[in-house]
Motif scaffolding. Structure first.
Motif, PDB file in Angstrom:
ATOM      1  N   UNK A 188     -10.919  10.207  37.791  1.00  0.00           N
ATOM      2  CA  UNK A 188     -10.308  10.958  38.888  1.00  0.00           C
ATOM      3  C   UNK A 188      -9.383  10.069  39.703  1.00  0.00           C
ATOM      4  N   UNK A 189      -9.476   8.755  39.488  1.00  0.00           N
ATOM      5  CA  UNK A 189      -8.755   7.829  40.356  1.00  0.00           C
ATOM      6  C   UNK A 189      -7.284   7.712  39.977  1.00  0.00           C
ATOM      7  N   UNK A 190      -6.512   7.170  40.916  1.00  0.00           N
ATOM      8  CA  UNK A 190      -5.074   6.991  40.710  1.00  0.00           C
ATOM      9  C   UNK A 190      -4.837   5.628  40.054  1.00  0.00           C
ATOM     10  N   UNK A 191      -5.410   5.415  38.893  1.00  0.00           N
ATOM     11  CA  UNK A 191      -5.306   4.096  38.254  1.00  0.00           C
ATOM     12  C   UNK A 191      -4.028   4.006  37.420  1.00  0.00           C
ATOM     13  N   UNK A 242     -12.353   0.298  28.298  1.00  0.00           N
ATOM     14  CA  UNK A 242     -11.104   0.847  27.758  1.00  0.00           C
ATOM     15  C   UNK A 242     -10.274   1.522  28.854  1.00  0.00           C
ATOM     16  N   UNK A 243      -8.932   1.555  28.648  1.00  0.00           N
ATOM     17  CA  UNK A 243      -8.031   2.183  29.631  1.00  0.00           C
ATOM     18  C   UNK A 243      -8.200   3.696  29.687  1.00  0.00           C
ATOM     19  N   UNK A 244      -8.208   4.239  30.907  1.00  0.00           N
ATOM     20  CA  UNK A 244      -8.442   5.671  31.101  1.00  0.00           C
ATOM     21  C   UNK A 244      -7.189   6.376  31.613  1.00  0.00           C
ATOM     22  N   UNK A 245      -7.074   7.653  31.305  1.00  0.00           N
ATOM     23  CA  UNK A 245      -6.016   8.464  31.897  1.00  0.00           C
ATOM     24  C   UNK A 245      -6.354   8.626  33.368  1.00  0.00           C
ATOM     25  N   UNK A 246      -5.344   8.601  34.251  1.00  0.00           N
ATOM     26  CA  UNK A 246      -5.628   8.899  35.654  1.00  0.00           C
ATOM     27  C   UNK A 246      -5.632  10.416  35.851  1.00  0.00           C
ATOM     28  N   UNK A 247      -5.915  10.862  37.083  1.00  0.00           N
ATOM     29  CA  UNK A 247      -6.108  12.301  37.299  1.00  0.00           C
ATOM     30  C   UNK A 247      -4.848  13.103  36.980  1.00  0.00           C
ATOM     31  N   UNK A 248      -3.674  12.543  37.319  1.00  0.00           N
ATOM     32  CA  UNK A 248      -2.433  13.295  37.051  1.00  0.00           C
ATOM     33  C   UNK A 248      -2.165  13.371  35.555  1.00  0.00           C
ATOM     34  N   UNK A 249      -2.353  12.227  34.876  1.00  0.00           N
ATOM     35  CA  UNK A 249      -2.155  12.227  33.425  1.00  0.00           C
ATOM     36  C   UNK A 249      -3.140  13.189  32.747  1.00  0.00           C
ATOM     37  N   UNK A 250      -4.365  13.241  33.277  1.00  0.00           N
ATOM     38  CA  UNK A 250      -5.395  14.105  32.686  1.00  0.00           C
ATOM     39  C   UNK A 250      -5.012  15.570  32.822  1.00  0.00           C
ATOM     40  N   UNK A 251      -4.536  15.930  34.001  1.00  0.00           N
ATOM     41  CA  UNK A 251      -4.151  17.321  34.250  1.00  0.00           C
ATOM     42  C   UNK A 251      -2.927  17.680  33.402  1.00  0.00           C
ATOM     43  N   UNK A 252      -2.016  16.747  33.340  1.00  0.00           N
ATOM     44  CA  UNK A 252      -0.820  16.895  32.495  1.00  0.00           C
ATOM     45  C   UNK A 252      -1.243  17.225  31.058  1.00  0.00           C
ATOM     46  N   UNK A 253      -2.176  16.426  30.552  1.00  0.00           N
ATOM     47  CA  UNK A 253      -2.645  16.596  29.177  1.00  0.00           C
ATOM     48  C   UNK A 253      -3.335  17.959  29.012  1.00  0.00           C
ATOM     49  N   UNK A 254      -4.096  18.365  30.041  1.00  0.00           N
ATOM     50  CA  UNK A 254      -4.784  19.663  29.958  1.00  0.00           C
ATOM     51  C   UNK A 254      -3.762  20.791  29.798  1.00  0.00           C
ATOM     52  N   UNK A 311     -11.607  26.833  43.810  1.00  0.00           N
ATOM     53  CA  UNK A 311     -10.677  26.134  42.917  1.00  0.00           C
ATOM     54  C   UNK A 311      -9.672  25.249  43.651  1.00  0.00           C
ATOM     55  N   UNK A 312      -9.237  25.710  44.825  1.00  0.00           N
ATOM     56  CA  UNK A 312      -8.194  24.963  45.554  1.00  0.00           C
ATOM     57  C   UNK A 312      -8.708  23.614  46.039  1.00  0.00           C
ATOM     58  N   UNK A 313     -10.008  23.566  46.332  1.00  0.00           N
ATOM     59  CA  UNK A 313     -10.550  22.325  46.893  1.00  0.00           C
ATOM     60  C   UNK A 313     -10.711  21.245  45.820  1.00  0.00           C
ATOM     61  N   UNK A 314     -10.532  21.587  44.550  1.00  0.00           N
ATOM     62  CA  UNK A 314     -10.688  20.562  43.502  1.00  0.00           C
ATOM     63  C   UNK A 314      -9.422  19.737  43.343  1.00  0.00           C
ATOM     64  N   UNK A 315      -8.316  20.196  43.894  1.00  0.00           N
ATOM     65  CA  UNK A 315      -7.051  19.481  43.751  1.00  0.00           C
ATOM     66  C   UNK A 315      -7.052  18.299  44.718  1.00  0.00           C
ATOM     67  N   UNK A 316      -7.147  17.092  44.201  1.00  0.00           N
ATOM     68  CA  UNK A 316      -7.170  15.927  45.079  1.00  0.00           C
ATOM     69  C   UNK A 316      -5.787  15.694  45.689  1.00  0.00           C
ATOM     70  N   UNK A 317      -5.798  15.055  46.845  1.00  0.00           N
ATOM     71  CA  UNK A 317      -4.541  14.866  47.578  1.00  0.00           C
ATOM     72  C   UNK A 317      -3.421  14.264  46.738  1.00  0.00           C
ATOM     73  N   UNK A 318      -3.738  13.162  46.034  1.00  0.00           N
ATOM     74  CA  UNK A 318      -2.649  12.482  45.329  1.00  0.00           C
ATOM     75  C   UNK A 318      -2.180  13.266  44.109  1.00  0.00           C
ATOM     76  N   UNK A 319      -2.953  14.284  43.741  1.00  0.00           N
ATOM     77  CA  UNK A 319      -2.546  15.134  42.616  1.00  0.00           C
ATOM     78  C   UNK A 319      -1.770  16.341  43.141  1.00  0.00           C
ATOM     79  N   UNK A 320      -2.212  16.864  44.297  1.00  0.00           N
ATOM     80  CA  UNK A 320      -1.699  18.142  44.802  1.00  0.00           C
ATOM     81  C   UNK A 320      -0.174  18.162  44.911  1.00  0.00           C
ATOM     82  N   UNK A 321       0.418  17.043  45.320  1.00  0.00           N
ATOM     83  CA  UNK A 321       1.860  17.013  45.565  1.00  0.00           C
ATOM     84  C   UNK A 321       2.662  16.884  44.271  1.00  0.00           C
ATOM     85  N   UNK A 322       2.012  16.527  43.192  1.00  0.00           N
ATOM     86  CA  UNK A 322       2.749  16.295  41.951  1.00  0.00           C
ATOM     87  C   UNK A 322       3.052  17.617  41.244  1.00  0.00           C
TER      88      UNK A 322
END
Ligand code: PEP
Ligand code: CO
Length: 459
Positions: free
Chosen positions: A410-413, A437-449, A193-204
């Protein structure tokens, strides 16, 4: 002999076949300039191996039936349009990662199994509101997805080229191959599970919240092992069932991949496990509904803000005449302002018809608008509001919120506005990479989850 699927009303006198859609009006089909070339490509596709197997589609159907009953929750997510240019092992792995992370958050919060369905490995065709696109004083055919033409705003690029169908098939096959390898070959192991956290998400904030859950799951697994429960041979800990889906838009392509199951004699569309018909092609007497009415896959139908109870019942009769749990999913995409008013009547009509469908909320497609600078976007708050209303209406009506349907990456868009990290109007142009169409980025997606997890918890 194949068992012809019983279809109701308009086609009750005709027998379904993989090409019976050809007798009906088919909306949103490209203008293929060379009919000969198209036929030769379709013949080639017909000779190629199926991408998915009937047995897999049947397992998905069983899981969707659980979601219809409120005993599972569907997470259907991925790009609006997959791209030929975005095709690498890393990108496929990272698309999976974000969906798996969200699924962990949802499962942990709700205690329900999460049915994971990607808009992946085949989401290459787009319906368009307008057949042409205008830029300055130049007008060209609209972009219809990489299975049809290219997004570049140039004359040659916008020409529909049937060879692209073959390329879409091969990209879908290779994507699916990696999806299977990642989900069955150790990567989706609960100890990873820990390896699924991408770098730019992990710090948020969301990344840290995810880490907390991952640590608690680790601890629970260690506890079970210490108690003598042997987890090493339990497939549920080490593997994930991940299904594919896309809009069944290009009917020639879908027909070419439709095969008869050797076990049951039934027809399955083997381009994906689940197929849906879009808001623009859901006419109950149209070609798309005719095609999906005869394949045994689980099928879905989008319902926009103008959908009436009569239309919904006509769709039920065409797509689920046998009232089979798991067969039909309705994906509502009404907009945050409209859903509360429109959904109850539809839920009641389906209840009265004695069916169990799965209701899924697409909070993306009716919350889209264009900014002053000309970029298509969606507000995180509108997306969240539509999901909240979806849960509230189901609670009020005593029905089950079966899942969500999201466009994300998954991208930081910077394509959707808002979220905990506040993407603002001025940021949109920074990393706007959407093909459609515009997509949620990985942080927004996790936030929503996390937000949806809370809704499921207090359900
Ligand atoms: C989509 O899912 O990308 C889409 C076009 O949806 P809809 O048919 O709901 O507009
Ligand atoms: Co879309």
């Amino acid at each position: 002999m194949p068992r012809p699927r019983r279809t109701a009303d308009i086609s009750s006198t005709t027998t379904w076949s993989p090409d019976s859609w050809q007798d009906r009006p088919a909306a949103q089909q490209p203008d293929w300039p060379d009919a000969h070339a198209l036929q030769s490509v379709l013949a080639e596709l017909q000779g190629l191996p199926p991408l998915v197997f009937a047995g897999e589609a049947r397992s998905l159907k069983a899981s969707l039936a659980k979601a219809g009953e409120g005993k599972a929750f569907i997470l259907q997510a991925g790009d609006c349009a997959e791209a030929f240019g975005d095709f690498s092992a890393d990108s496929i792995r990272d698309k999976l990662k974000i969906i798996l992370q969200m699924a962990v958050v949802l499962t942990y919060a709700s205690g329900l199994p999460v049915v994971k369905v990607g808009r992946i490995a085949g989401q290459f065709a787009k319906p368009r509101t307008s057949p042409n696109e205008r830029l300055g004083d130049k007008e060209l055919p609209s972009f219809r997805g990489h299975a049809v033409n290219d997004n570049a705003f140039e004359e040659g690029s916008r020409r529909a080229d049937p060879e692209r169908l073959v390329r879409a098939y091969h990209q879908a096959a290779a994507t699916l191959n990696l999806v299977r390898a990642f989900t069955k070959g150790g990567y989706a192991d609960l100890t990873q599970l820990h390896t699924w956290n991408q770098e730019f998400v992990a710090a948020s904030k969301q990344g840290r919240r995810y880490e907390t859950i991952a640590r608690q799951i680790d601890q629970a697994l260690r506890f079970m092992t210490a108690c003598g429960i042997d987890l090493s041979s339990d497939a549920a800990v080490h593997q994930v069932d991940f299904y594919t889906s896309h809009e069944a838009l290009l009917l020639g392509y879908e027909q070419a991949l439709t095969r008869q199951d050797s076990l049951t004699g039934d027809w399955y569309c083997c381009s994906a496990h689940m197929l849906w018909v879009g808001e623009r092609t859901r006419q109950s007497d149209g070609a798309h509904v005719e095609f999906l009415s005869g394949v045994e896959n689980p099928v879905a139908c989008k319902l926009g803000p103008t959908a009436t109870a009569e239309e919904v019942i006509a769709l039920c009769d065409r797509l689920d005449p046998e009232k089979e749990p798991g067969r039909l999913t309705f994906i509502t995409r009404m907009g945050s302002a409209r859903l509360g008013e429109a959904l109850p009547e539809l839920l009641r009509a389906v209840e009265v018809s004695g069916r169990q469908v799965a209701w899924v909320c697409d909070p993306m497609h009716a919350n889209t608008f264009t900014t002053a600078s000309g970029l298509k976007t969606r507000r995180f708050d509108d997306i969240l509001a539509e999901i909240k209303t979806f849960f509230a209406v189901h609670k009020q009506e005593g029905t089950s919120p079966g899942g969500v349907h999201l466009e994300l990456t998954h991208e930081d868009v910077t394509e959707c506005l808002g979220g905990a990290e506040q993407v603002l109007d001025d940021h949109l142009k920074d990393r706007y990479r959407a093909l459609c169409d515009p997509r949620l980025n990985a942080r927004q997606s996790l936030d929503l989850a996390f937000d949806i997890g809370e809704m499921l918890q207090t359900r």
